[in-house]
Design an enzyme around this catalytic site. Structure first.
Site, PDB file in Angstrom:
ATOM      1  N   ARG A  99      19.680   3.051  -5.135  1.00  0.00           N
ATOM      2  CA  ARG A  99      19.304   1.625  -5.815  1.00  0.00           C
ATOM      3  C   ARG A  99      17.986   2.527  -6.846  1.00  0.00           C
ATOM      4  NH1 ARG A  99      15.455  -1.179  -2.816  1.00  0.00           N
ATOM      5  NH2 ARG A  99      13.483   0.046  -3.790  1.00  0.00           N
TER       6      ARG A  99
ATOM      7  N   HIS B 257      12.750  -1.572  -6.581  1.00  0.00           N
ATOM      8  CA  HIS B 257      14.004  -3.379  -6.239  1.00  0.00           C
ATOM      9  C   HIS B 257      13.745  -4.517  -6.496  1.00  0.00           C
ATOM     10  CE1 HIS B 257      14.488  -6.702  -3.408  1.00  0.00           C
ATOM     11  NE2 HIS B 257      13.578  -7.722  -3.619  1.00  0.00           N
TER      12      HIS B 257
ATOM     13  N   TYR C 111       6.972   4.386  -0.998  1.00  0.00           N
ATOM     14  CA  TYR C 111       8.114   4.129  -0.367  1.00  0.00           C
ATOM     15  C   TYR C 111       9.136   5.093  -0.090  1.00  0.00           C
ATOM     16  CZ  TYR C 111      10.578   0.431  -2.835  1.00  0.00           C
ATOM     17  OH  TYR C 111      11.704  -0.611  -3.547  1.00  0.00           O
TER      18      TYR C 111
END
Length: 384
Positions: A280, A284, A293
């Protein structure tokens, strides 16, 4: 005590159980696990000798769809910044999975997407504006699922998987030549719906393909904190179905593996679990801060394995794509983006009373009361 011991032995079916049993004892494998095991490494076609067997027309068609898909992602992301979309879960970097999933299905088949799979729906023929209606906050579903054979975009994780099994099983019972392809992220494999769907599908031998896009993170949770399995594809063995592992950025490989799984399901071979290893690139959603993160260096490493670029490089090296071909694909994609931008910039005409239109075939007492209250409020607002 002897009778109790005898009953216990019968239940546990130890070695030496009576030979007249028609089913294998519970302690013996129901299925040989070896043929069900996935590849040791994700299957690749691009950059290998196997690409020589690929149909040039298919390669060019997939390339055009990838270019269009990338532009769709960037345009939809831009719409969130302009306030025209409430939220958008981008599939930038995952376009190969989205395009291949749509390409392997026949018109009579069904696609069961997650909330991230609007591109797969668009690639299957859905109007881009209709695909984004849910994310715009206008309707729960902006299209007729039966018209396009695309189930409603599913926001709760993995709940679309049992639905896909139910439809596939029903089609098999009726004798319909239909396959369901259900898409889910790596995070969805940690849900109970995932287990239930795979278990029922394998027991019923339902014509369904489970397609896991392993993009590395379930929002901020990396895969290593979700599972200790060798791969997500290995989970298939525990249910008695084949697992396949494929490079999710290699659109030709994904098309091949999914195509084989769909063909197997259609001829009565039962379900398959396919894991595509991808990444990805974007956060998100537009509401997520991925820098909290993961490191930027990790993202850049995956950019070198961009699904659009690796296919473009292969086509160029084989003399199948030149500058005119690249320009033509880009122009088609830009036309789509411009139309999407123009139509999304127009304010939709919405009726708040539609909230009650498609909840139950016959409205409940509570719904009638709520509808009457809202109607009164709207009338009062209009008078004011």
């Amino acid at each position: 005590m002897d009778s109790l011991r005898q009953r216990s032995s019968t239940v546990q079916e130890p070695p030496g159980a009576p030979a007249h049993r028609t089913a294998p004892p519970a302690w013996q494998p129901r299925t040989d696990p070896a043929p069900l095991l996935p590849e040791a490494e994700p299957l690749r076609v691009l950059g290998t000798d196997a690409v020589a067997d690929a149909d040039p027309a298919l390669l060019l068609r997939l390339y055009a769809e990838l270019v269009r898909g990338r532009r769709y992602n960037t345009q939809a992301t831009a719409l969130t910044k302009q306030g025209r979309l409430a939220v958008y879960p981008s599939t930038t970097g995952q376009e190969a999975c989205e395009i291949a999933a749509a390409a392997v299905l026949e018109d009579r088949d069904w696609l069961f997407p997650s909330y991230r799979d609007t591109l797969a729906a668009v690639a299957r023929g859905l109007d881009p504006v209709q695909a984004l209606t849910l994310l715009r906050g206008d309707w729960h579903t902006g299209y007729d699922p039966h018209e396009y054979r695309i189930a409603p975009l599913c926001t709760p994780l993995a709940t679309q998987l049992p639905h896909a099994v139910g439809l596939a099983h029903a089609a098999r019972l009726k004798g319909d030549d239909v396959v369901a392809l259900a898409m889910v992220g790596d995070g969805g494999t940690s849900e109970g719906d995932f287990h239930e769907a795979l278990n029922f599908a394998a027991v019923w031998q339902a014509p369904v393909v489970f397609f896991v896009q392993n993009n590395g993170f379930a929002i901020s949770v990396p895969l290593a904190k979700q599972t200790a399995a060798p791969s997500l594809a290995h989970k298939a063995v525990g249910y008695g179905m084949p697992g396949r592992l494929v490079d999710g950025n290699d659109v030709v490989a994904v098309h091949q593996v999914l195509g084989e799984a769909v063909a197997r399901a259609r001829r009565g071979g039962g379900p398959t679990l396919v894991e595509a290893v991808t990444y990805r690139i974007d956060a998100h959603t537009n509401a997520d801060d991925a820098t909290r993160y993961r490191e930027a260096a990790e993202v850049e490493t995956w950019r070198a394995h961009d699904p659009v670029l690796i296919l473009e490089r292969e086509l160029t090296e084989r003399g199948l794509l030149d500058e005119d071909g690249r320009r033509a694909a880009a122009e088609v994609a830009e036309t789509m983006a411009a139309e999407l931008r123009e139509r999304m910039n127009a304010d939709p005409v919405l009726d708040p009373m539609d909230l009650f239109a498609h909840v139950y075939a016959e409205q409940t007492t509570q719904l009638r009361e709520q509808a009457a209250q809202l109607r009164a409020e709207l009338e009062a607002e209009g008078e004011a």
